[in-house]
Write an enzyme that holds these catalytic residues in place. Structure first.
Site, PDB file in Angstrom:
ATOM      1  N   SER A  36       0.872  -1.184   0.000  1.00 32.95           N
ATOM      2  CA  SER A  36       0.000   0.000   0.000  1.00 32.95           C
ATOM      3  C   SER A  36       0.903   1.225   0.000  1.00 32.95           C
ATOM      4  O   SER A  36       1.542   1.530   1.008  1.00 32.95           O
ATOM      5  CB  SER A  36      -0.859   0.044   1.270  1.00 32.95           C
ATOM      6  OG  SER A  36      -1.589  -1.130   1.418  1.00 32.95           O
ATOM      7  N   LYS A  57      -7.227   1.768  -2.317  1.00 31.94           N
ATOM      8  CA  LYS A  57      -6.759   1.342  -0.988  1.00 31.94           C
ATOM      9  C   LYS A  57      -6.819   2.500   0.011  1.00 31.94           C
ATOM     10  O   LYS A  57      -7.155   2.315   1.187  1.00 31.94           O
ATOM     11  CB  LYS A  57      -5.329   0.796  -1.104  1.00 31.94           C
ATOM     12  CG  LYS A  57      -4.664   0.435   0.208  1.00 31.94           C
ATOM     13  CD  LYS A  57      -5.293  -0.758   0.899  1.00 31.94           C
ATOM     14  CE  LYS A  57      -4.634  -0.998   2.258  1.00 31.94           C
ATOM     15  NZ  LYS A  57      -5.198  -2.116   2.986  1.00 31.94           N
ATOM     16  N   LYS A  72       1.081   5.795   8.068  1.00 33.82           N
ATOM     17  CA  LYS A  72       1.629   5.884   6.699  1.00 33.82           C
ATOM     18  C   LYS A  72       0.492   6.005   5.676  1.00 33.82           C
ATOM     19  O   LYS A  72       0.517   6.861   4.793  1.00 33.82           O
ATOM     20  CB  LYS A  72       2.489   4.632   6.460  1.00 33.82           C
ATOM     21  CG  LYS A  72       3.061   4.447   5.090  1.00 33.82           C
ATOM     22  CD  LYS A  72       2.255   3.538   4.201  1.00 33.82           C
ATOM     23  CE  LYS A  72       2.073   2.133   4.707  1.00 33.82           C
ATOM     24  NZ  LYS A  72       1.345   1.268   3.784  1.00 33.82           N
TER      25      LYS A  72
END
Ligand code: NAD
Length: 294
Positions: A95, A170, A238
């Protein structure tokens, strides 16, 4: 065709093992030698670095933490592009930021390497079961070429558009998950402080409109005080960093995401970065002094 697999962490290890179980020949590498040895013991061949993986494989899968790791492993010294033959396919299942996927894909194209971004949702349990949800960006013809291999690791693989579209999808997923976890923690703490057992609240509401996959996966962890990852707070920070940057870049403000980001930042500053993201409950425990698990 041999399959290369780079990044054998919480997710990559079970995904690689499922490919081996399905009869594929794998060449693997990771900077953690114990992880490589474990997958080697299941039948994979080990390589010293990404270049050596790519030299031997027509399809290379990466499952790494974030954009800089993928750039390093693909474009850096001893990286995939030093070893890959023209026509090879790179499927990055990490990701990362959509813009980073596009940048890496351009470097791949210069070497004749075809790239898909194909991040996943479902966490470690679904990686082990081979039932991940996979969201894919890139050339649709390449997607169709690798579809059967993706379906060894996933229960679904959906083509979302051009390169970067998998990671944009995502980010949308991670926004929904983060805000949902925070809402569950907030609601459980409300009931606790108001004198109603949050365990009973969970039982009572999980089958109604408030119920969700997030509530069923993370609610019991909060109630047990279990913070073992799973999906680490550091990794969710993140993803939300990438979501906020992307949102700001395209003119789509993310006020709820920003609020949950600050909660996660507070927890990281307090030494909880390696906890599961369900430890968002701890944020409310700090605010109130009450514990959900007691
Ligand atoms: P992890 O930290 O457990 O695994 C990452 C692996 O990459 C580690 O084994 C690490 O040693 C390896 N690595 C890092 N740099 C490397 C390099 N230069 N060369 C070779 N190997 C290197 O992370 P994870 O939980 O497996 O997550 C991987 C990706 O999947 C992340 O982008 C994460 O956001 C995403 N993801 C994770 C989950 C989850 O529940 N854990 C769910 C969905 C998606």
């Amino acid at each position: 065709m041999k399959i290369g697999f780079i990044g054998l962490g919480i997710m990559g290890k079970p995904m690689a093992k499922n490919l081996i179980k399905a009869g594929h020949e794998l060449v693997v590498t990771d900077i953690v030698k114990e992880a490589v040895a474990e997958v080697e013991a299941c039948g994979a061949a080990a390589a010293a670095n990404a270049r050596e993986v790519a030299q031997q494989c027509g399809l290379i899968i990466t499952m790494l933490p974030n954009s800089p790791h993928v750039k390093q492993v693909v474009c850096g010294e001893n990286g995939v592009l030093e070893g890959a033959k023209p026509g090879a396919i790179l499927v990055d299942m990490s990701s990362i930021a959509p813009l980073a996927s596009q940048e890496i894909a351009r470097a791949c194209a210069e070497k004749g390497v075809l790239m898909l971004d194909a991040p996943v949702s479902g966490g470690e349990p679904k990686a082990i079961d081979g039932t991940l949800s996979i969201m894919v960006g890139g050339d649709e013809k390449v997607f169709r070429q690798v579809y059967d291999i993706l379906m060894v690791m996933g229960a679904s693989a959906v083509y979302c558009g051009e390169i970067g579209a998998g990671n944009t999808t995502k980010l949308a997923n991670q926004v929904v998950v983060a805000v949902n976890i925070a809402a569950v923690a907030e609601a459980f703490m409300l009931s606790k402080k108001a004198g109603v057992d949050p365990e009973l609240v969970y039982k009572a509401i999980r089958g109604g409109l408030a119920g969700s996959t997030v509530m069923d996966a993370k609610g019991p962890m909060m109630l047990a005080g279990n913070t073992k990852p799973g999906f680490k707070i550091d990794l969710h920070i993140k993803d939300l960093t990438n979501a906020l940057e992307t949102g700001h870049g395209v003119g789509s403000p993310l006020p709820l995401t920003a609020a949950v980001m600050e909660m996660l930042q507070t927890l990281r500053a307090d030494g909880c970065g390696q906890n599961d993201h369900s430890a968002l409950a701890k944020y409310y425990e700090k605010l109130t002094g009450a514990k959900l698990s007691e």
